[in-house]
Every structure is written in C-alpha cells, then in structure tokens.
Write a protein that holds these residues in place. Structure first.
Motif, short mmCIF file in Angstrom:
data_model
loop_
_atom_site.label_atom_id
_atom_site.label_comp_id
_atom_site.label_asym_id
_atom_site.label_seq_id
_atom_site.Cartn_x
_atom_site.Cartn_y
_atom_site.Cartn_z
N VAL A 570 35.33 10.88 2.49
CA VAL A 570 35.03 10.07 1.31
C VAL A 570 36.08 8.98 1.14
CG1 VAL A 570 34.86 10.09 -1.21
CG2 VAL A 570 33.70 11.84 0.14
N ASP A 571 37.34 9.30 1.41
CA ASP A 571 38.41 8.29 1.32
C ASP A 571 38.16 7.14 2.30
OD1 ASP A 571 39.73 9.60 -0.68
OD2 ASP A 571 41.25 10.50 0.62
N VAL A 572 37.75 7.49 3.52
CA VAL A 572 37.47 6.46 4.53
C VAL A 572 36.36 5.53 4.06
CG1 VAL A 572 36.49 6.07 6.84
CG2 VAL A 572 38.27 7.80 6.51
N LEU A 573 35.32 6.11 3.46
CA LEU A 573 34.14 5.34 3.07
C LEU A 573 34.29 4.67 1.71
CD1 LEU A 573 31.40 7.86 4.24
CD2 LEU A 573 32.05 5.74 5.37
N ASN A 585 25.83 -0.06 3.16
CA ASN A 585 26.15 0.40 1.82
C ASN A 585 26.83 1.76 1.94
OD1 ASN A 585 26.25 1.38 -0.79
ND2 ASN A 585 24.08 1.02 -1.25
N ASN A 586 28.14 1.78 1.99
CA ASN A 586 28.87 3.02 2.21
C ASN A 586 28.82 3.96 1.03
OD1 ASN A 586 29.85 3.03 4.95
ND2 ASN A 586 31.18 1.32 4.39
N ARG A 587 28.53 3.46 -0.17
CA ARG A 587 28.31 4.38 -1.29
C ARG A 587 27.07 5.22 -1.03
NH1 ARG A 587 30.94 7.31 -3.99
NH2 ARG A 587 32.41 5.57 -4.20
N GLU A 610 32.09 2.57 10.34
CA GLU A 610 33.10 2.20 9.37
C GLU A 610 34.51 2.34 9.96
OE1 GLU A 610 35.38 0.96 6.38
OE2 GLU A 610 33.22 0.63 6.62
N LEU A 611 34.73 3.42 10.71
CA LEU A 611 36.03 3.57 11.37
C LEU A 611 36.30 2.42 12.32
CD1 LEU A 611 35.98 7.40 12.20
CD2 LEU A 611 37.44 6.27 10.52
#
Length: 634
Positions: A570-573, A585-587, A610-611
């Motif tokens: 969750v921190d990464v996203l 939309n990472n949420r 995302e990474l």
C-alpha cells in the motif's frame, strides 16, 4: 556505439564508460573496450569467465581487421573449428569461431551457429556494423538512435543516459497491460527497441535494416508415428544436453520439480557430471508453494546435490525493487522474484546452470490449451462437427485430463464470464489477455488507438503455420511472444548475479523437430506434454510423471499482499507520484487487492508497473545527470 554519418562519435570514450558502469553485473570478471582509429565506432565488453579464454578476450579482432563483441555460447564451436580449419585458429574461443564463420559465409554464418548469442561485428572492409540475435531470443539486444548515433546494449538501462528524456512507449504499454509483455520488438521505453529473436541488423550508409534469418515452420509430418518422434526427441535432447555441458567450470541445474527441468537435470546427471548440484526454491506458506519434494525425488534418484532456497516475505520486501531494476521493465508473472532469489544462491556455487525453459511452448504445457479445447469440444459436440478433422481431442478423451484444471477455476470463471463459442482467435486472445479484469484501474481511453488484438492476429495467423490446427496456432503465439518474455526474465535474473543460464530445450534441432509433430500426437486426448511424458516418463520418478498440479513457480504474492506485505505494498502504491500516474489509477489497484485470486496476475502486473515507474521514471534525474556528464565530455 556507431555514428550513422561516418564521423567520430562525440564523447565515445565517456559513453562507453557509462555503459560499463550500468552493465558491470553482467560480467564481473573484467571488461575491455575498443574503438576504431576514426572514432566512428566503439565496443565495450563485460566478461563472465566460463571457458578458459586466456588468449581470447573481447572485443576481439579478426585477422582481416574485423572486430566483434558478443554475449554468447556457441555450443557447436568445436565442430565449427574443425570445419573452418582448426589449425589456423589463434585462440580456443568460440568468439573467434563467429569471426571466422562470418569471414567465410558472411551473414549466412548465422545458419551455422548452434547456441545463444547477441553480437555486433564491425566489418572493416565494408565499413558496416552487422548485428544478430539467436533464433529464440535467449540473449538480449537493445538499440536506440540518438543524435545520429546508433547505440546498442544487452540491457535497456545502459541506453537510458543517452536519451533526451525517459518516456513510456504507449503502444508498448498497451501491449503490456494486455499481455504483460510487449510485441514486435517494442519495449516500455520510448525510443528503445529490442531486436527480435531470429533477426539480424545491419547498419550501413546511415541506415538501419532488420532482417529475419530464421523462423520456425509448423509443417506437420504425418508419415511418422508417435514412437518415431519419441525416439528422435530422446536422441536430440541427449545431444543437446551434452553440448550444453561444455564449459571449463562445473555446471549445475535448476530443478523445480516439474517435468521439463527434471528431464534436463536427469540427462545431465546421466552424462556423467560427477557431484552435480541442483537448485530449487520454496516458500514457507504451505504445500502448494513448496515443490521441493518433487525436486528431491529426482535428486535422490540421480544422486544430485540439491540446494533448496527458503524464500520469505521479508526477502520480497527487501529485494523486489532490485528485481524490477534488473528486469529493465516488467514482463510475465511474479516468478521473476523467486528466480532472482534462487539464482543468487546458485551463484554461490556455480557460474553456469541448465534450465528447462521452452518445454511448455514446444510441447503444450499450459493449461489454457486444455481450457481452449474443452470449449471447442463442447461447441463441436453441440454442433455435431467433431468429425470435421479440425479437432485433436474429443469430449470423451478430454474428460480424464480435466483434473489438471483444478487450480484454475478462477481463470475458467473469468474466461467464460464474457462470452462463449466466439471465433477461435478471439477466444485465445481472451485466454492470454491479462487485462480482462482491469476496468477502473486503467485509463484505457488515454492510451491511444493502437489495438493489441490486431497485432495478436498477425502473429496468430502467421503464414509459417501450415493447416488449421488450433493447437499449433496457440503454441506458435506463445513461442513468439510469451517465450521471449520468459527468456528476458531468465537472462536478467541470472545475469543480475553473474550467473549464466543455458536452456537445452531451445536447441534449434529440437525446436524444428517439435514443429513437425502433428498436434494429435503432441496433445492426444488433451494431455499436457503428452509426448514428453511418452519419451522420458520411464526415466523419471513416478512422483514427477504422475503430477497433475504443476503451476510454473507458484508464488504467494496474493497472500503477502493481503497479509504480511500489505503495508509495504500500500505504501508503494500510495506515494504522491504513484497517485498521480497518467494511465493507472493506483487507488483502484489498492481497492482491487481484496478480491485478487490466489494465483491471479492482474495485481502483479500493475504493482510491478508502479515499481518500474519508481525505478526509472521517478529516478530519471539520475540518468539525466549521466547525460549531462556525457555532454561535458564532448
């Protein structure tokens, strides 16, 4: 590096130094550079010492003035040396074999090479650069053109400091969001292209020309029986493993517990490799993530020294950023992470390992082939068309093999949720698509008009497939697209640790044989890898041959994401940059976590994307700083 205008490359030495720093992991045993006197072309080579090359370092010069830098293993170099006149060779190196072969046959030398390779050869007489990649894409070759300079490297990251900016290729991104790999030489980096497998490339007169030199042709041989193909396959596999064992260092083997790696390891052990080591990885989350008992069965049967890597969620949190960095850009599934970990441990004992990659694509190992034929059998039974000659299985014969789908019920639900009995190309596209469930997570309308389906169809209906076999068209698509993505993982995860991975199934005499075997022999009754089992089953432990639950390299990513790694993920996203991405939309990605299936890959594809954004886009200033230094050196 090469100037397209025939002029000195600005900052050539500085550019080679930058590439050297970014590729050091691929060759930890040393490096060397070469530049022609005019300064219009220069090579860099990182060295991994596998064969004793005390008189054959690279870049290497031929007697006629040609120069070469190569990332390769030519397995028939002994035979080629004899054919080319062994007495005239100055070294024992297979690099010199490529130089001599090119001197004799020109570009047709590629037809004589048996192995994995990516190389660039400066033809001094012609003033041209000739580059090539092996038939299947085992070794990588990336290139870009910036400010009139042709740049190439084994990894895309080595080209990034030369680009004016790091941007995402939208067509490549659309491919990735659909398949979790790119098609037709595209990458996720705008301006960087991958030379496709089985292609050469010539830089001459300021132009760049790609050309295919080899292709697999699916031409069924109906004149021979299954027994003939079994005997021929046994002979060719034994020969392939034999030449893949050529090295001046001890050779080990990956041993997953599945059929393919077990065949390779067994044949290597039977070849007389004393004290051979094998390497396996497992997770502590339960039996479905621990296949070491099957690897142990083969190890005990053949007297192999089995090393098992215990991989934890802490390893994942600590290393996943490095995994994505070494991949260059994400491809395929989460198996890259455990492969990175097993390769790291294997490198402590060996410099070379054998693997089983290629068996699934050549001999029908993916359960989606069974799913596709199950639907087609139902349709044909309803329509009364089972006898039209286009089916290699019947609904009666497929029933005993359906337990192989036990772990794939979520895939079946997803596959049948949006339709039934469409044309076969559309149905297989749905089976291979990883984007079917991405709705709120992706802003599809902002990705442009490009259609991955049309590119898919051009490969699915390629003219190198004779007949209308559904099985051949499915396996051909996977061979041309998924396999290169898996080979990218294979190469990067091993070379991240300076480990060389060799793949005996991907020997072109075996591939060319497999393409002639009729589908009703390879896939009789819908049994996955039927011919491999028929050819080698009697030589392997029953625990391996009787398995119906093999799943590649099963990784507890979903369990981690919903449990001990949830906060990390969750921190990464949730970073500001992640929440502001243009196309994802990472949420919504976070919200989708709760409903992710145990072995689903939808979440992995978006999380690893995302990474990748964080590794390369958010750190683009680091590559731009290298670019600034390069400009100062001009």
């Amino acid at each position: 590096m090469m100037s397209l205008a025939g002029k000195p490359v600005p900052g050539l030495d500085a550019g080679l130094d930058v590439m050297n720093s970014l590729l050091a992991h691929r060759g930890p045993d040393g490096f060397a550079t070469w530049r022609d006197p005019s300064g219009q072309v220069g090579f860099l080579h990182r060295r991994l010492a596998i064969i004793d090359l005390t008189t054959g370092d690279q870049p290497m010069q031929g007697e006629n003035g040609d120069w070469i830098t190569a990332n390769h293993e030519i397995y028939n170099y002994v035979e080629l040396r004899d054919e080319l006149g062994a007495g005239s060779f100055r070294t024992t190196s297979d690099t010199e074999v490529i130089l001599r072969a090119y001197q004799k046959w020109g570009p047709d030398a590629l037809d004589h090479l048996r192995g994995m390779f990516a190389f660039a050869l400066w033809d001094a007489d012609q003033g041209t650069l000739f580059c090539a990649r092996d038939r299947f894409g085992m070794k990588p070759f990336y290139y870009a053109v910036v400010d009139g300079t042709f740049l190439f490297a084994s990894e895309a990251k080595a080209l990034l400091p030369f680009l004016p900016s790091i941007e995402t290729d939208l067509e490549g991104l659309r491919d990735y969001l659909t398949f979790q790999f790119c098609l037709d030489g595209k990458t996720l980096f705008k301006g960087i292209r991958e030379l496709p497998a089985g292609h050469s490339l010539t830089v001459a007169g300021g132009s760049i020309r790609e050309q295919r030199y080899w292709d697999v042709r699916f031409v069924p041989d109906y004149d021979h029986t299954s027994r003939y193909f079994e005997e021929e396959l046994r002979a060719r596999m034994a020969d392939s493993v034999n030449v893949h064992l050529r090295a001046d260092v001890p050779v080990g083997a990956y041993l997953s517990g599945g059929l393919d790696s077990s065949i390779v390891a067994a044949l290597a052990a039977d070849n007389g490799q004393a004290g051979m080591m094998a390497f396996n990885g497992r997770f502590p989350e339960g039996a479905r993530y621990d296949e070491s008992e099957y690897a142990r069965a083969l190890a005990d049967d053949r007297g192999l020294d089995l090393h098992v890597s215990d991989i934890t969620v802490d390893d994942f949190v600590r290393e996943i950023h490095r995994v994505i960095y070494h991949l260059d850009y994400p491809v395929a599934g989460p198996g890259a992470f455990p492969q990175f970990m097993v390769s790291r441990d294997a490198r402590q004992h060996r410099k070379v390992v054998l693997g089983g990659q290629g068996g699934d694509e050549l001999f029908g190992g993916y359960t989606r082939y069974l799913v596709a034929y199950l639907e087609q059998c139902l349709k044909a039974a309803i329509d009364g068309t089972l006898s039209n000659g286009n089916f290699v299985v019947s609904y009666e014969s497929i029933l005993p093999n359906l337990p192989a789908l036990r772990q794939y019920k979520p895939m079946l639900q997803e596959f049948w949720a949006e339709g039934l009995f469409e044309p076969m190309d559309r149905r297989y596209f749905r089976l291979v698509s990883r984007g079917n469930t991405h709705h709120d997570e992706i802003r599809w309308d902002e990705l442009g008009p490009y259609s991955p389906f049309e590119t898919f169809r051009s490969i699915y209906y390629a003219d190198n497939i004779e007949g209308e076999s559904y099985f051949d068209r499915m396996t051909h698509f996977d061979f041309k697209t998924l396999l290169p993505a898996l080979l990218q993982v294979e190469d990067r995860m091993s070379m991240a640790h300076g480990l060389e991975s060799r793949l005996p199934f991907l020997d072109h005499p075996i591939v060319e044989l497999a393409a002639t075997i009729p589908a009703d022999i390879k896939f009789e009754g819908g049994r996955l890898k039927r011919l491999l089992l028929a050819a080698f089953g009697s030589q392997l432990p029953l625990q391996i041959t009787d398995r119906t639950d093999k799943m590649g390299f099963p990784t507890p990513l979903t369990e981690w994401a919903q449990g001990p790694a949830h906060e990390f993920i969750v921190d990464v996203l949730s970073s500001r940059a992640a929440q502001d991405r243009a196309w994802v939309n990472n949420r919504a990605v976070i919200d989708s976590l709760e409903g992710e299936a145990a072995f689903g890959r939808g979440f992995w594809g978006l999380f690893s994307l995302e990474l990748w954004q964080q590794q390369y886009h958010d750190r683009s200033h680091e590559f731009q700083a290298m670019r600034t230094e390069l400009r100062r050196a001009v």
